[in-house]
Write a protein that holds these residues in place. Structure first.
Motif, PDB file in Angstrom:
ATOM      1  N   ALA A 161       0.814  -1.216   0.000  1.00 12.37           N
ATOM      2  CA  ALA A 161       0.000   0.000   0.000  1.00 12.37           C
ATOM      3  C   ALA A 161       0.845   1.262   0.000  1.00 12.37           C
ATOM      4  N   ALA A 162       2.001   1.227   0.666  1.00  9.46           N
ATOM      5  CA  ALA A 162       2.781   2.466   0.780  1.00  9.46           C
ATOM      6  C   ALA A 162       4.219   2.171   1.186  1.00  9.46           C
ATOM      7  N   LEU A 163       5.108   3.010   0.741  1.00  6.08           N
ATOM      8  CA  LEU A 163       6.480   3.072   1.252  1.00  6.08           C
ATOM      9  C   LEU A 163       6.722   4.509   1.682  1.00  6.08           C
ATOM     10  N   ARG A 164       7.023   4.653   2.964  1.00  2.00           N
ATOM     11  CA  ARG A 164       7.308   5.983   3.494  1.00  2.00           C
ATOM     12  C   ARG A 164       8.813   6.047   3.710  1.00  2.00           C
ATOM     13  N   PHE A 165       9.474   6.947   3.017  1.00  2.73           N
ATOM     14  CA  PHE A 165      10.931   7.007   3.119  1.00  2.73           C
ATOM     15  C   PHE A 165      11.398   8.431   3.393  1.00  2.73           C
ATOM     16  N   ALA A 166      12.617   8.518   3.900  1.00  2.44           N
ATOM     17  CA  ALA A 166      13.268   9.819   4.043  1.00  2.44           C
ATOM     18  C   ALA A 166      14.540   9.771   3.222  1.00  2.44           C
ATOM     19  N   SER A 167      14.973  10.916   2.675  1.00  3.58           N
ATOM     20  CA  SER A 167      16.321  10.958   2.139  1.00  3.58           C
ATOM     21  C   SER A 167      17.086  12.109   2.765  1.00  3.58           C
ATOM     22  N   VAL A 168      18.371  11.857   2.969  1.00  2.00           N
ATOM     23  CA  VAL A 168      19.271  12.806   3.636  1.00  2.00           C
ATOM     24  C   VAL A 168      20.645  12.719   2.990  1.00  2.00           C
ATOM     25  N   SER A 169      21.426  13.785   3.132  1.00  4.77           N
ATOM     26  CA  SER A 169      22.815  13.749   2.658  1.00  4.77           C
ATOM     27  C   SER A 169      23.604  14.870   3.316  1.00  4.77           C
ATOM     28  N   CYS A 170      24.916  14.805   3.163  1.00  6.04           N
ATOM     29  CA  CYS A 170      25.812  15.928   3.476  1.00  6.04           C
ATOM     30  C   CYS A 170      25.727  16.401   4.917  1.00  6.04           C
ATOM     31  N   GLN A 171      26.392  15.654   5.789  1.00  8.42           N
ATOM     32  CA  GLN A 171      26.301  15.978   7.214  1.00  8.42           C
ATOM     33  C   GLN A 171      27.652  16.450   7.746  1.00  8.42           C
ATOM     34  N   ALA A 172      28.023  17.673   7.379  1.00 11.67           N
ATOM     35  CA  ALA A 172      29.244  18.268   7.937  1.00 11.67           C
ATOM     36  C   ALA A 172      28.980  18.585   9.403  1.00 11.67           C
ATOM     37  N   TRP A 173      29.382  17.688  10.250  1.00 14.90           N
ATOM     38  CA  TRP A 173      29.111  17.774  11.702  1.00 14.90           C
ATOM     39  C   TRP A 173      29.539  19.115  12.258  1.00 14.90           C
ATOM     40  N   TYR A 174      30.664  19.624  11.762  1.00 13.85           N
ATOM     41  CA  TYR A 174      31.264  20.841  12.332  1.00 13.85           C
ATOM     42  C   TYR A 174      30.524  22.109  11.904  1.00 13.85           C
ATOM     43  N   HIS A 175      29.645  22.019  10.898  1.00 14.70           N
ATOM     44  CA  HIS A 175      28.908  23.202  10.443  1.00 14.70           C
ATOM     45  C   HIS A 175      27.621  23.449  11.235  1.00 14.70           C
ATOM     46  N   GLY A 485      17.880  20.396   6.087  1.00 17.27           N
ATOM     47  CA  GLY A 485      16.692  19.586   6.347  1.00 17.27           C
ATOM     48  C   GLY A 485      16.778  18.192   5.754  1.00 17.27           C
ATOM     49  N   TYR A 486      15.612  17.674   5.394  1.00 19.31           N
ATOM     50  CA  TYR A 486      15.513  16.324   4.842  1.00 19.31           C
ATOM     51  C   TYR A 486      14.281  16.250   3.965  1.00 19.31           C
ATOM     52  N   LEU A 487      14.190  15.184   3.220  1.00 17.12           N
ATOM     53  CA  LEU A 487      13.034  14.995   2.344  1.00 17.12           C
ATOM     54  C   LEU A 487      12.245  13.790   2.836  1.00 17.12           C
ATOM     55  N   LEU A 488      10.937  13.943   2.876  1.00 15.63           N
ATOM     56  CA  LEU A 488      10.079  12.846   3.276  1.00 15.63           C
ATOM     57  C   LEU A 488       9.237  12.457   2.072  1.00 15.63           C
ATOM     58  N   GLY A 489       9.321  11.209   1.665  1.00 14.19           N
ATOM     59  CA  GLY A 489       8.586  10.755   0.491  1.00 14.19           C
ATOM     60  C   GLY A 489       7.592   9.673   0.855  1.00 14.19           C
ATOM     61  N   THR A 490       6.474   9.658   0.166  1.00 14.54           N
ATOM     62  CA  THR A 490       5.511   8.565   0.328  1.00 14.54           C
ATOM     63  C   THR A 490       5.138   8.048  -1.051  1.00 14.54           C
ATOM     64  N   LEU A 491       5.400   6.780  -1.263  1.00 12.24           N
ATOM     65  CA  LEU A 491       5.018   6.131  -2.523  1.00 12.24           C
ATOM     66  C   LEU A 491       3.772   5.313  -2.268  1.00 12.24           C
ATOM     67  N   THR A 492       2.796   5.440  -3.155  1.00  8.28           N
ATOM     68  CA  THR A 492       1.628   4.550  -3.128  1.00  8.28           C
ATOM     69  C   THR A 492       1.440   4.036  -4.556  1.00  8.28           C
ATOM     70  N   PRO A 493       0.520   3.119  -4.775  1.00  7.67           N
ATOM     71  CA  PRO A 493       0.314   2.648  -6.153  1.00  7.67           C
ATOM     72  C   PRO A 493      -0.119   3.771  -7.100  1.00  7.67           C
ATOM     73  N   THR A 494      -0.624   4.865  -6.578  1.00  9.53           N
ATOM     74  CA  THR A 494      -1.131   5.913  -7.472  1.00  9.53           C
ATOM     75  C   THR A 494      -0.324   7.195  -7.477  1.00  9.53           C
ATOM     76  N   GLU A 495       0.491   7.450  -6.440  1.00 15.69           N
ATOM     77  CA  GLU A 495       1.244   8.718  -6.457  1.00 15.69           C
ATOM     78  C   GLU A 495       2.479   8.687  -5.572  1.00 15.69           C
ATOM     79  N   LEU A 496       3.374   9.617  -5.900  1.00 17.70           N
ATOM     80  CA  LEU A 496       4.558   9.880  -5.084  1.00 17.70           C
ATOM     81  C   LEU A 496       4.408  11.277  -4.499  1.00 17.70           C
ATOM     82  N   THR A 497       4.413  11.374  -3.176  1.00 17.91           N
ATOM     83  CA  THR A 497       4.358  12.676  -2.513  1.00 17.91           C
ATOM     84  C   THR A 497       5.729  12.974  -1.936  1.00 17.91           C
ATOM     85  N   ALA A 498       6.232  14.165  -2.204  1.00 23.44           N
ATOM     86  CA  ALA A 498       7.539  14.575  -1.678  1.00 23.44           C
ATOM     87  C   ALA A 498       7.351  15.823  -0.845  1.00 23.44           C
TER      88      ALA A 498
END
Ligand code: FE2
Length: 533
Positions: A161-175, A485-498
């Protein structure tokens, strides 16, 4: 916790033993007070002090299998990079259960942490049930780890029914602070994609230490080159409690970009004039430290300067996921970067020929509703000259236009009609339509590219900045935001929400609230981004 690998729930006594004496056991609510500890059974190897300072993680879920990870480091920032561990083998016991209180344990086992791999362990658990949540923890000596939560993928052909995912990158700890992870940990994603720059190799000193409230030993104020330095750098970044929570919350699917080795490297070529054999030695230790610190399967164990990171996953009938490596095999920077110059040479490849063939084959066989490419650098064409001229980044897919054409050809030829590319690298949130011909806005849209900004890199940021006009002057670029920040995505059989999530600052402290700066929907069968908010 003996005998090992036996599928039965622990007895009351064993359970108390597992609860150990480590206060960290309580971190995710195992519910057993530390004073209830019993003596642990004898175990090989000495653990001088509480060793789970770098947290726990899981990754690369299959329908019946997942890989777990931890690394023993009682003194994680020990200057010699050994994490305070003696140079000997140590038994690490683990168990995985259907519930967070470990009343229904489904698997127990033992892994050996060796100095060779910085006392990391990567046990692969098999025989799990598809599409469900599990909990896991480790024990070394008398010390018990925090509890992690993971999840198996649904069965290959299971209606999902759904895949709820997050994507992240680039974590310069010192910044700055990892405020993004503090919020991500409340989102309950099924999967987290990490898209590159887990560490940065730069010296950390007064000029770039923007994270307030920390003091750093001068040992970190040197460019990272050696195995011990890379290990120490991972440990430094991983001491962040929000990053640890994000790892313990859900399985991660990770790939790297350049800074896990060195800025803008290409295959065996450093951009800083290091001779190829010397740079290959550096790449070998950098890859080894990467493997040691990530929840990766044995298939990614590095061999010298080589490490297989590109791979496929599948989420029921919903998504075929191709994880790419655009660093290890790419051709070097072209000498001629003018429009129509060497970067358009049909022989150039950002994936390398073997990975290109592997991807083409995967696209041919893809039959889930959605096709995801989890990868590092921007795929859409981006003209960086806001005037009449045309300038392109040679570090991104624009430096390898023939390779991009071959991927797009395969997408069209094999009828991949729901393509979403997940990208990192630029430290800005950007959403773009992928065009059959980027020079013709009327040409077909063949997919969407969701570029996630950074967790830490570049400090506070702002909604608009010096690059806003440059990006938005490309007509297929639909959105730009320069905050962390980060991106939160939800895939369903009918749509991708970002949903693009942002925090307003990260340097002063980790308290900034999160907000959604834009929301896009892409309908299955109808490529292209529709902005909803
Ligand atoms: Fe980066």
């Amino acid at each position: 916790m003996s005998p090992h690998s036996e599928n039965r729930p622990p007895s009351r006594r064993e359970f108390l033993t597992l609860a150990g004496v480590s206060a960290t056991a309580l971190a995710l609510g195992s519910g057993i007070p530390a004073h209830a500890a019993q003596p642990a059974p004898p175990s090989r190897g000495r653990v001088p002090a509480a060793p789970f300072t770098l947290g726990v993680a899981s990754g690369d879920p299959e329908p019946t299998s997942v890989v777990l990870w931890t690394r023993l480091a009682p003194d994680p920032l020990a200057a010699d990079g050994h994490g305070g561990m003696p140079g000997e083998h140590v038994d690490v016991h683990y168990e995985i259960a259907e519930d967070e209180h470990f009343t229904t344990v489904v698997h127990r086992g033992r892994a050996v942490a060796t100095p060779d791999l910085a006392h990391s362990v990567h046990p692969e658990i098999h025989g799990l049930r598809p599409g469900r949540e599990y909990f896991y923890r480790f024990r070394a000596g008398e010390h018990l780890s925090p509890v992690g939560r993971t999840r198996t993928a649904p069965g290959r052909h299971d209606r999902t029914a759904a895949l709820r995912f997050a994507s992240v990158s680039c974590q310069a700890w010192y910044h700055g602070h990892f405020t993004a992870y503090r919020h991500l940990a409340t989102e309950d994603p099924d999967l987290v994609f990490f898209l590159g720059d887990y560490i940065y190799e730069y010296a950390i000193g007064e000029s770039n230490l923007w994270r307030q409230g920390v003091t750093l030993d001068p040992v970190h104020n040197a460019d990272v080159r050696t195995l011990e330095q890379y290990r120490l750098r991972y440990a430094l970044f991983k001491t962040d409690p929000h990053l640890q929570r994000a790892h313990a919350l859900a399985p991660w699917v990770s790939t790297w970009d350049d800074h896990e080795v060195q800025n803008n490297y290409a295959d065996a070529h450093s951009q800083y004039g290091i001779a190829v054999p010397d740079f290959e030695r550096q790449r070998a230790v950098a890859y080894r430290a990467y493997y040691e610190n990530m929840p990766l399967r044995r298939s990614s164990l590095p061999h010298g300067p080589d490490m297989r990171l590109y791979r496929r996953l599948r989420w029921g009938d919903l998504a075929d996921i191709h994880v790419l490596d655009t660093r290890q095999y790419r051709d070097d920077f072209p000498d001629d970067t003018s429009a129509g110059g060497e970067h358009t040479d049909p022989d150039r490849s950002i994936l390398g020929r073997a990975q290109e063939r592997w991807l083409a084959q995967g696209l041919r066989q893809a039959n889930a509703t959605w096709t995801l490419l989890a990868q590092q650098v921007v795929m859409a064409q981006i003209d960086r000259d806001t005037g009449p001229g045309r300038t392109f980044s040679m570090d991104q897919w624009d430096g390898f236009t023939a390779n991009r054409d071959r991927v797009f050809d395969a997408v069209r030829r094999h009828g991949v009609d729901n393509l979403a590319v997940l990208t990192g690298d630029i430290h800005r949130h950007v959403a773009a339509d992928l065009k059959a011909d980027f020079t013709d806005p009327a040409s077909a849209t063949i997919g969407t590219e969701l570029i996630v900004g950074s967790v830490g890199s570049d400090g506070d940021g702002a909604p608009t900045d010096d690059y806003t006009d440059l990006w938005l002057s490309n007509p297929h670029v639909r959105f730009y935001d320069g905050r962390r920040g980060y991106l939160l995505g939800t895939l369903t059989p009918t749509e991708l929400t970002a949903e693009y999530k942002v925090v307003d600052y990260i340097e002063a402290d980790d308290r900034a609230p999160v907000s959604t700066t834009a929301r896009f929907v892409t309908e299955a069968g109808n490529p292209g981004l529709k902005r909803e908010a």
